[in-house]
Write a protein that holds these residues in place. Structure first.
Motif, PDB file in Angstrom:
ATOM      1  N   UNK A 109       0.841  -1.201   0.000  1.00  0.00           N
ATOM      2  CA  UNK A 109       0.000   0.000   0.000  1.00  0.00           C
ATOM      3  C   UNK A 109       0.876   1.251   0.000  1.00  0.00           C
ATOM      4  N   UNK A 110       0.428   2.270  -0.726  1.00  0.00           N
ATOM      5  CA  UNK A 110       1.198   3.508  -0.827  1.00  0.00           C
ATOM      6  C   UNK A 110       0.307   4.700  -0.504  1.00  0.00           C
ATOM      7  N   UNK A 111       0.947   5.801  -0.091  1.00  0.00           N
ATOM      8  CA  UNK A 111       0.290   7.091   0.088  1.00  0.00           C
ATOM      9  C   UNK A 111       0.765   8.026  -1.015  1.00  0.00           C
ATOM     10  N   UNK A 112      -0.131   8.902  -1.467  1.00  0.00           N
ATOM     11  CA  UNK A 112       0.195   9.868  -2.513  1.00  0.00           C
ATOM     12  C   UNK A 112      -0.004  11.270  -1.956  1.00  0.00           C
ATOM     13  N   UNK A 113       0.980  12.132  -2.180  1.00  0.00           N
ATOM     14  CA  UNK A 113       0.983  13.491  -1.636  1.00  0.00           C
ATOM     15  C   UNK A 113       1.005  14.491  -2.780  1.00  0.00           C
ATOM     16  N   UNK A 114       0.398  15.644  -2.543  1.00  0.00           N
ATOM     17  CA  UNK A 114       0.365  16.710  -3.537  1.00  0.00           C
ATOM     18  C   UNK A 114       0.670  18.019  -2.832  1.00  0.00           C
ATOM     19  N   UNK A 133       2.016  21.378  -9.607  1.00  0.00           N
ATOM     20  CA  UNK A 133       2.126  20.686  -8.323  1.00  0.00           C
ATOM     21  C   UNK A 133       3.276  19.692  -8.359  1.00  0.00           C
ATOM     22  N   UNK A 134       3.703  19.330  -7.146  1.00  0.00           N
ATOM     23  CA  UNK A 134       4.671  18.261  -6.981  1.00  0.00           C
ATOM     24  C   UNK A 134       3.931  17.076  -6.369  1.00  0.00           C
ATOM     25  N   UNK A 155      10.384   9.073   0.652  1.00  0.00           N
ATOM     26  CA  UNK A 155       9.589   9.257  -0.562  1.00  0.00           C
ATOM     27  C   UNK A 155      10.273   8.496  -1.691  1.00  0.00           C
ATOM     28  N   UNK A 156       9.509   7.646  -2.378  1.00  0.00           N
ATOM     29  CA  UNK A 156      10.094   6.796  -3.412  1.00  0.00           C
ATOM     30  C   UNK A 156      10.201   7.496  -4.762  1.00  0.00           C
ATOM     31  N   UNK A 157       9.306   8.425  -5.051  1.00  0.00           N
ATOM     32  CA  UNK A 157       9.411   9.178  -6.294  1.00  0.00           C
ATOM     33  C   UNK A 157       8.561  10.431  -6.204  1.00  0.00           C
ATOM     34  N   UNK A 158       8.960  11.447  -6.947  1.00  0.00           N
ATOM     35  CA  UNK A 158       8.198  12.687  -7.068  1.00  0.00           C
ATOM     36  C   UNK A 158       8.168  13.090  -8.532  1.00  0.00           C
ATOM     37  N   UNK A 159       7.095  13.751  -8.919  1.00  0.00           N
ATOM     38  CA  UNK A 159       6.964  14.213 -10.298  1.00  0.00           C
ATOM     39  C   UNK A 159       6.186  15.516 -10.304  1.00  0.00           C
TER      40      UNK A 159
END
Length: 363
Positions: A261-266, A292-293, A324-328
């Protein structure tokens, strides 16, 4: 919609467990999300150093001081207006902003849904097909009928350790040499709903997947090639037009085979999607237009978004810090639908990444 060995079946509700394909669950271990740091790059346990005083800039809860860290404040131009859609962080205690206007709240896809994933390879005559309806029904259909209209179908290669592929839609090859993490534009399919989808290996021409799939006329679909044991299967989502005028529509899908399971942040919203499991597709959230990031991490152990600290390269709550595993960076436009596809492998190669795809390009 589900397909058995005899071909097409009628659409089944997404909550009907009897119609799903069994998924291999990720076993619990010391690497469970939030249990302990996994990567050597993961910061040590506990709050950041130097938190002895309330004025310390490294105190948990203070803004990150790194120039490379995006601001987590409200998006520029929001003015702190509490009536702006999507202004407050999304949490289990905060009512969902709901589906795009006019879509109805009872349609499948209005809340996260977890279809099981079949185990083993897909070399048999009946490999599994996983279909997740989106919010709303037929797009641009007159009177709710799809008669005489074409469906729009695009493909995403999200299967790690699988070769580049050629994809046939009915009797025509629509894409050659589709490689991992690449997606196609939408193709029109007017084959009276039942369409044979064939995926073959570029390396040796071997058929990796072949089944009939029901694409309803007037709808748009993203068909993802995903891992299924030692082979592949297809994960299909309905792409829905965003009806908001003053915000965009954003959802997330977890296609990673090992992330848990993962969480997503903005940026500006904090944790916008919580505990998205393997092959989970969230509902849509309203996000005000702007840059946004977006970031993804293993799921934090806390459900209260107010206790989440977002730092430079990590997130933290309840004395548990996770990298944090990745950001875009994504550019959200008002009235446009976006899906954040989470693909790749957590802490392995190819690395886990966020891929943002826009759905409204066909409308």
């Amino acid at each position: 919609m589900y397909i058995d060995k005899d071909g097409l079946e009628a659409n089944s509700p997404v909550t009907d467990g009897s119609a799903t394909v069994k998924m291999t669950e990720t076993p619990a271990s010391d690497n469970d999300p939030g249990y302990a740091p996994i990567s050597p790059e993961t910061p040590s346990w506990g709050p950041p150093p130097g938190n002895g005083g309330s004025n310390d800039s490294n105190d948990p809860g203070s803004y990150p001081i790194s120039p490379d860290t995006p601001s987590w404040g409200p998006p520029s131009g929001s003015g702190g207006d509490s009536n702006d859609p999507g202004f407050y962080p999304i949490s289990p205690d905060t009512p969902s902003w709901g589906p795009p206007s006019g879509s109805g709240g009872s349609n499948g896809g209005n809340r996260p849904w977890r279809p099981p994933m079949g185990g083993g390879g897909n070399t048999g005559s009946n490999p599994p097909v996983i279909v997740v309806p989106g919010i709303g029904g037929c797009v641009n259909c007159s009177g709710g009928s799809s008669s005489g209209q074409s469906a729009s179908v695009r493909f995403l290669h999200a299967a790690v350790d699988q070769p580049a592929v050629n994809v046939r839609l009915g009797n025509r090859t629509v894409i050659r040499n589709l490689q991992f993490s690449n997606s196609t534009p939408y193709y029109l399919d007017s084959n009276s709903q039942s369409t044979l989808v064939t995926v073959t290996s570029v390396q040796n021409g071997r058929t990796l997947f072949q089944r009939y799939i029901n694409f309803a006329g007037g709808n748009a679909y993203t068909v993802s090639i995903v891992n299924d044991g030692s082979g592949i299967t297809l994960f299909t989502l309905t792409d829905t037009l965003c009806s908001y005028r003053n915000s965009g529509c954003l959802r997330a899908v977890n296609l990673s085979p090992n992330s848990g399971n993962v969480d997503v942040f903005l940026s500006g919203y904090g944790r916008i999607f919580q505990s998205v499991g393997q092959l989970d597709a969230t509902g849509y959230n309203a996000v005000r237009g702007g840059n946004y990031r977006a970031s993804v991490s293993e799921a934090l152990p806390c459900s209260n978004n107010n206790s989440v600290i977002i730092g430079n390269g990590y997130v933290e709550c309840s004395n548990t810090r996770i990298a944090i595993m990745d950001s875009a960076t994504i550019n959200v436009m008002n009235g446009v639908t976006y899906t954040l596809y989470i693909i790749g492998m957590a802490y392995q190669f190819p690395a886990l990444r966020i891929l943002a795809l826009e759905s409204d390009l066909i409308y």
